[in-house]
Design a protein around this motif. Structure first.
Motif: not given
Ligand SMILES: CC(C)(COP(=O)(O)OP(=O)(O)OC[C@H]1O[C@@H](n2cnc3c(N)ncnc32)[C@H](O)[C@@H]1OP(=O)(O)O)[C@@H](O)C(=O)NCCC(=O)NCCS
Length: 335
Positions: A242-248
């Motif tokens: 949610e914070d970075s907007g990156d797929v993890v």
């Protein structure tokens, strides 16, 4: 026995090569559901800048009796080659397999490769199996074993709900899950590729040493185009931070168009900085739910996991996957 390079634009040769491969792969494997000739041809004819493929045929007189494929990675793992050798069951033990392996060894050396890997499917109890003896006879040694499991669909919603709710408190609020059909949208592609590139190094692979892969968003889109030309459906569930907007983390199903009863489980990976939050289970449940709702025709999921990958295996066993066969990988040095 003569070997000839297959011209992938020759329809008649390709149709015969396909039949040989299907007959070989279906031998003593009644559950085998092959992709269609049409979708296979799209793959054979696609020119991939990241990996060159060539196919060789063994001819017994005029008859094409065996097919070997050589994959030469071009942008990572450039000292390696992956191979596949299939001989028509009606024409085995007459030297076709040997002629093909010798041709591939020669070609791989010409290309300056130092390691060759071959994998194939055998029953769970298969010490001394003929395919293993063939590989050993040609100087390959066992490097790794994947266990192939199948899951009968549909999985009961109560079971999926139980696993989903068990996982939820560990990830909710920090990540969101999204399921996409036909690939993820562009703004997620870069971070998804970064996670996908970890798969080769993070998943256990015995004594085969892989470099990180080098998938880029452009190539990811190219592969999506190939799959859509094949009439395949790709279902991807990702966890987005949610914070970075990156797929993890991600998990992928591929639904072949010519084998309407099955779904192939492709990669699943949670980035190492985001493990221990039950994202693996959460993703798999979400993707399965979407599969069951949108594709009730699919009766089975097929997956393979390294026998030492206890984390992934326990998720799969909890979901109901059962062992069907093994996929051992053998390698040899070309030095
Ligand atoms: C494995 C495979 C490629 C062999 O093809 P083939 O044309 O029968 O191979 P060859 O005739 O060149 O066999 C060479 C030697 O390998 C060994 N071998 C091959 N098949 C064998 C079997 N079923 N049982 C025991 N040994 C076997 C033998 O030593 C054989 O020599 P021999 O016949 O003089 O005893 C074929 O069975 C096949 O397509 N299997 C399915 C796919 C596969 O497993 N591919 C990869 C194998 S590395």
């Amino acid at each position: 026995m003569e070997t000839r390079l297959i011209d992938v634009h020759d329809d008649a040769v390709c149709a015969r090569a396909y039949d040989v491969i299907i007959a070989s792969k279906g031998h003593e494997r009644p559950w085998n559901e092959p992709p269609s000739l049409a979708e296979t041809l799209v793959e054979w004819r696609h020119v991939d800048e990241a990996e060159r493929m060539e196919m060789w045929a063994a001819h017994d007189g005029d008859e094409l009796v065996g097919v070997a494929t050589l994959w030469l990675p071009l942008s990572d793992n450039t000292t390696m080659t992956w191979t596949d050798v299939q001989v028509d069951p009606a024409h085995r033990r007459r030297g076709a397999g040997t002629a093909l392996v010798e041709r591939l060894l020669e070609r791989a050396r010409e290309e300056g490769r130092v390691t060759m890997v071959v994998d194939f499917l055998v029953p769970p109890e298969s010490d001394g199996h003929g395919y293993r003896r063939f590989a050993e006879r040609h100087g390959f040694h066992l490097s790794n074993t994947e266990i192939m499991r199948h899951l009968q669909l549909p999985v009961a919603e109560e079971l999926l709900a139980r696993h989903a709710e068990h996982a939820r408190p560990r990830w909710e609020g920090v990540y969101r899950l999204e399921t996409h059909v036909g690939g993820v949208p562009e703004h997620l592609q870069e971070s998804l590729c970064a996670v996908m590139n970890q798969l080769a190094v993070d998943a256990p692979t015995g004594d085969i040493e892989f470099e990180e892969e080098s998938l880029t968003p452009a190539r990811y889109r190219e592969y999506l185009d190939v799959a859509s030309a094949q009439g395949r459906v790709r279902l991807t569930t990702v966890a987005v931070h949610e914070d970075s907007g990156d797929v993890v983390a991600y998990t992928d199903f591929m639904l072949p168009s010519g084998a309407p009863g099955i779904a192939w489980q492709w990669g699943t990976l949670v980035h190492r900085d985001h493990r221990g939050r039950r994202l693996g289970m959460a993703l798999k449940v979400e993707n399965l739910r979407r599969l069951q709702v949108d594709h009730p025709e699919r009766q089975r999921v097929v997956t393979g996991n390294d026998d030492t990958n206890s984390w992934m295996v326990s998720i799969n066993e909890d979901l109901g996957f059962r062992i069907v066969e093994l996929c051992p990988a053998y390698q040899r040095s070309l030095a």
